[in-house]
Design an enzyme around this catalytic site. Structure first.
Site, mmCIF file in Angstrom:
data_model
loop_
_atom_site.group_PDB
_atom_site.id
_atom_site.type_symbol
_atom_site.label_atom_id
_atom_site.label_comp_id
_atom_site.label_asym_id
_atom_site.label_seq_id
_atom_site.Cartn_x
_atom_site.Cartn_y
_atom_site.Cartn_z
ATOM 1 N N HIS A 42 54.920 26.394 58.757
ATOM 2 C CA HIS A 42 55.406 25.224 57.968
ATOM 3 C C HIS A 42 54.388 24.758 57.171
ATOM 4 C CE1 HIS A 42 57.249 24.793 62.308
ATOM 5 N NE2 HIS A 42 58.311 24.980 61.357
ATOM 6 N N LYS B 247 68.055 20.402 73.094
ATOM 7 C CA LYS B 247 66.879 20.823 74.007
ATOM 8 C C LYS B 247 65.816 19.684 73.910
ATOM 9 C CE LYS B 247 67.606 25.721 73.484
ATOM 10 N NZ LYS B 247 67.076 26.626 72.797
ATOM 11 N N ARG C 185 61.952 33.798 57.332
ATOM 12 C CA ARG C 185 60.614 34.804 57.808
ATOM 13 C C ARG C 185 60.976 36.263 57.905
ATOM 14 N NH1 ARG C 185 59.814 31.376 63.132
ATOM 15 N NH2 ARG C 185 61.882 31.926 62.903
#
Ligand code: PNS
Length: 162
Positions: A18, A42, A91
């Site tokens: 990040h 979550k 990614r």
């Protein structure tokens, strides 16, 4: 005209991947707003306050970067802070489908919003917050993957010396 971009995510916790993207974005855009999602489906490991503190530490010295928390729709938040660019990191190919879906949905929700995909340094291409949490939980070394402050907090969370 000033280019203002939002870099949204859960950042639970922020990783070196990040940080790499934040630094790259700060060079590309006039203003970068790192936006931490508050209402996650979550239960996150770190509270919004903790995630905010960890991010604040890492953006110190980047004058055009700020950190805020948001809830609700990303496009609404981006509109409120005057940003028309959403930054997302890709990614590997496996990220692409989910990211494409979100980018197209965000465009449908607000057609003035443009998603810009950025690629982190290849040394971070396998890195994720989820893996970092998992490794830390089992006492593995995460030194290479997160800044020192995050490493310390993960150790505290799991009652371990990492
Ligand atoms: O780091 P993450 O968890 O992959 O980030 C996901 C995030 C925060 C970008 C996404 O969940 C989001 O934008 N949530 C806000 C709610 C929203 O706008 N949902 C519609 C997305 S198309």
């Amino acid at each position: 005209m000033e280019t203002r971009a939002v870099y949204p995510g859960s950042f639970d916790p922020v990783t070196n991947g990040h940080i790499d993207l934040i630094q790259r974005s700060a060079k590309l855009f006039d203003k970068v707003i790192v936006a931490i999602l508050k209402n996650m489906e979550k239960a996150p490991l770190f509270t919004v306050k903790e995630r905010m503190e960890m991010l604040e530490e890492v953006v110190q010295g980047l004058d055009n970067v700020s950190v805020v928390a948001f809830s609700g729709l990303l496009v609404d938040f981006a509109g409120q802070v005057g940003a028309s660019i959403i930054i997302r990191g890709i990614r590997a190919v496996s990220d692409y489908e989910y990211e494409l879906q979100m980018a197209l949905m965000n465009r449908r929700l607000s057609n003035r919003m443009e998603t810009v995909f950025m690629i982190p340094a290849e040394s971070y291409s396998f890195l994720s917050s989820r893996l970092v949490r998992e490794i830390a939980q089992h006492g593995g070394s995460i030194k290479e993957f997160v800044p020192g402050g995050v490493e310390r907090r993960l150790g505290e969370k799991f009652g371990l010396q990492l």
